[in-house]
Write an enzyme that holds these catalytic residues in place. Structure first.
Site, PDB file in Angstrom:
ATOM      1  N   LYS A 134       8.659  33.270  78.249  1.00  0.00           N
ATOM      2  CA  LYS A 134       7.723  34.005  79.111  1.00  0.00           C
ATOM      3  C   LYS A 134       7.169  33.167  80.267  1.00  0.00           C
ATOM      4  O   LYS A 134       7.859  32.966  81.251  1.00  0.00           O
ATOM      5  CB  LYS A 134       6.635  34.651  78.264  1.00  0.00           C
ATOM      6  CG  LYS A 134       7.234  35.779  77.404  1.00  0.00           C
ATOM      7  CD  LYS A 134       6.242  36.719  76.783  1.00  0.00           C
ATOM      8  CE  LYS A 134       6.963  37.955  76.265  1.00  0.00           C
ATOM      9  NZ  LYS A 134       6.791  38.235  74.865  1.00  0.00           N
ATOM     10  N   PHE A 182       6.290  39.766  65.648  1.00  0.00           N
ATOM     11  CA  PHE A 182       7.220  40.142  66.710  1.00  0.00           C
ATOM     12  C   PHE A 182       7.902  38.875  67.209  1.00  0.00           C
ATOM     13  O   PHE A 182       7.256  37.993  67.765  1.00  0.00           O
ATOM     14  CB  PHE A 182       6.526  40.854  67.880  1.00  0.00           C
ATOM     15  CG  PHE A 182       7.513  41.300  68.929  1.00  0.00           C
ATOM     16  CD1 PHE A 182       8.174  42.511  68.806  1.00  0.00           C
ATOM     17  CD2 PHE A 182       7.829  40.485  70.008  1.00  0.00           C
ATOM     18  CE1 PHE A 182       9.123  42.913  69.742  1.00  0.00           C
ATOM     19  CE2 PHE A 182       8.777  40.881  70.946  1.00  0.00           C
ATOM     20  CZ  PHE A 182       9.417  42.085  70.820  1.00  0.00           C
ATOM     21  N   ASP A 201       6.211  30.335  66.851  1.00  0.00           N
ATOM     22  CA  ASP A 201       6.672  31.129  67.984  1.00  0.00           C
ATOM     23  C   ASP A 201       5.505  31.221  68.974  1.00  0.00           C
ATOM     24  O   ASP A 201       4.580  32.007  68.798  1.00  0.00           O
ATOM     25  CB  ASP A 201       7.097  32.517  67.486  1.00  0.00           C
ATOM     26  CG  ASP A 201       7.505  33.447  68.630  1.00  0.00           C
ATOM     27  OD1 ASP A 201       7.258  33.106  69.810  1.00  0.00           O
ATOM     28  OD2 ASP A 201       8.049  34.530  68.331  1.00  0.00           O
TER      29      ASP A 201
HETATM   30  C1  LIG Z   1       7.938  38.555  73.957  1.00  0.00           C
HETATM   31  C2  LIG Z   1       8.042  37.812  72.693  1.00  0.00           C
HETATM   32  C3  LIG Z   1       9.299  37.448  72.172  1.00  0.00           C
HETATM   33  C4  LIG Z   1      10.601  37.888  72.793  1.00  0.00           C
HETATM   34  O1  LIG Z   1      10.813  37.370  74.069  1.00  0.00           O
HETATM   35  P1  LIG Z   1      11.955  38.004  74.999  1.00  0.00           P
HETATM   36  O2  LIG Z   1      11.996  37.112  76.189  1.00  0.00           O
HETATM   37  O3  LIG Z   1      11.532  39.400  75.307  1.00  0.00           O
HETATM   38  O4  LIG Z   1      13.215  37.976  74.210  1.00  0.00           O
HETATM   39  C5  LIG Z   1       9.319  36.691  71.023  1.00  0.00           C
HETATM   40  N1  LIG Z   1       8.179  36.314  70.415  1.00  0.00           N
HETATM   41  C6  LIG Z   1       6.971  36.649  70.880  1.00  0.00           C
HETATM   42  C7  LIG Z   1       5.752  36.186  70.162  1.00  0.00           C
HETATM   43  C8  LIG Z   1       6.849  37.425  72.028  1.00  0.00           C
HETATM   44  O5  LIG Z   1       5.645  37.792  72.461  1.00  0.00           O
END
Ligand SMILES: *Cc1c(COP(=O)(O)O)cnc(C)c1O
Length: 417
Positions: A260, A146, A231
């Site tokens: 986040k 994701f 990520d």
């Molecule tokens: C939440 C998340 C995203 C996306 O972040 P947004 O601020 O919602 O665009 C990307 N990578 C990971 C691993 C995430 O948990």
């Protein structure tokens, strides 16, 4: 559960259903306020927040120091655009880069944007530095990933629900199974510029790879002159007990994306972090964002980095880790099939014999615990750093009661047959 929903809650839910696109299916819970680890609904009922806005409120709600910085910065300047210098952005960039052991950052707003940016940087690096022929760059990702919801990020996804009817997709990606370093090695060719991975796959249900997997991936990518992008949007900023997850794995990625919790639970702040030899490929005008690195975001982001630089939150989540995990692990074989995670981040798989993860989350809500299911069978628990030992015990006691009640029910239903 809907029985206790009051007129104010019903009114809010109806307005959302009528006037907002239904791209979410929220729990039937209408919040009014929040402080620290606790949230309060419009009827005054309180819950411990184990969702933490998918780890965006890792420091809890309205963390006093961040509110102070918010007040101070908004009284000076909030938004300016990067067309000018505003005092403070430099200090934020320096502090965040240093926190990750790197030279520089590129500031954006959301996690998806940070990942988009990392993809662009890796491609440019591939053409300018590695010498890949124009438009031939390949980036390898992992199944079950994701990385966000933009068109390019879903092009990298294998989740049909996220992709259906949104094609055509961005080319140049290939997926290999997660936690399989040999599959990754086999997928690399001379045009491969980067590998992008989550060090723990959050949305996939807190999937923790085997020890040594990420170190092997680092070795393979280094051997082939391929960038490793991690990520850390969800795993970073202390969630897993170290500042970034890569530190627990003893490796150094080329690019790190973070978001986040970097916004302190106040506003969206994201960044790509890396060294000059990679981030240095960007020139003025080739990438940007109106809001990226704005003065308010920089002030909050700097305050978040300063908190993490003390190391006390990472220590706290390591100390509290067994308080959260031991009672959960004790349920394995009695309604729970597996417990995974790190720091204050747990994925608990529910035995289908007692229901699905969504049912368990509804039961938890009744007991004053907000948690969210993912991919049907996993309940994710991600309480904020400021949670106390007693509050964690409240969480695990409620969890145990919910699982035991469902287990008893399943046993007696089984015996009656
Ligand atoms: C939440 C998340 C995203 C996306 O972040 P947004 O601020 O919602 O665009 C990307 N990578 C990971 C691993 C995430 O948990």
């Amino acid at each position: 559960m809907n029985a206790s929903v009051s007129p104010r809650a019903i009114d809010e839910i109806a307005k959302v259903k009528d006037h907002s696109a239904s791209n979410y299916a929220p729990l039937e819970l209408v919040l009014e306020s929040a402080e620290g680890a606790w949230i309060t609904d419009v009827d005054g009922k309180r819950y411990i927040d184990c969702l933490s806005a998918y780890s965006a409120t890792t420091f809890g709600h309205s963390y006093p120091k961040f509110i102070e910085v918010l007040r101070e910065q908004t009284s000076k300047i909030s938004i300016a655009s990067r067309a000018v210098y505003v005092e403070g952005f430099g200090a934020f960039a320096e502090a965040l880069a240093k926190l990750a052991g790197k030279d520089m950052i590129l500031a954006m707003n959301t996690g998806a944007e940070a990942n988009e940016t990392a993809i662009k940087i890796a491609r440019k690096w591939g053409y300018r530095v590695k010498g890949v022929p124009a438009d031939q760059a390949k980036i390898i990702g992992a199944e079950g990933n994701f990385h966000g919801r933009t068109t390019t990020m879903i092009s990298l996804s294998d989740d049909d629900i996220a992709r259906n009817d949104y094609g055509p997709f961005t080319p140049g990606f290939e997926l290999v199974p997660y936690n399989d370093a040999e599959a990754l090695r086999a997928a690399i060719d001379e045009n491969t510029v980067a590998v992008i991975l989550e060090p723990i796959q959050g949305e996939a249900g807190v999937a923790v790879p085997d020890p040594g997997y990420l170190a092997e991936v680092r070795k393979i990518t280094a051997e082939h002159n391929v960038l490793l992008i991690l990520d850390e949007v969800q795993t970073g900023m202390g969630r897993t007990g170290t500042t970034f997850r890569f530190q627990a794995e003893g490796i150094e990625p080329d690019l790190i994306t973070t978001a986040k919790a970097l916004g302190g639970g106040i506003l969206p702040v994201s960044a790509v972090i890396g060294n000059k030899d990679v981030l240095g490929v960007l020139e003025p005008g080739t990438h940007g964002s109106t809001f990226g690195g704005n003065p308010l975001a920089a002030a909050i982001g700097k305050a978040v980095v300063d908190e993490l630089a003390t190391g006390k939150w990472q220590q706290n989540s390591q100390d509290l880790h067994p308080v959260l995990f031991e009672p959960l692990r004790a349920l394995v074989g009695r309604g729970v099939t597996d417990v995974r995670g790190a720091g204050l981040w747990a994925g608990v798989d529910i035995d289908p014999a007692i229901g699905n993860a969504h049912d368990v989350c509804e039961d938890l809500l009744e007991k004053g615990i907000l948690a969210k299911d993912t991919r049907g069978k996993t309940v994710r628990l991600a309480p904020p750093f400021i949670v106390s030992r007693e509050e964690i015990e409240q969480i695990t006691n409620a969890f145990t009661e919910v699982i035991e009640a469902r287990w008893q029910q399943a046993q007696s239903a089984g015996a009656a047959e």
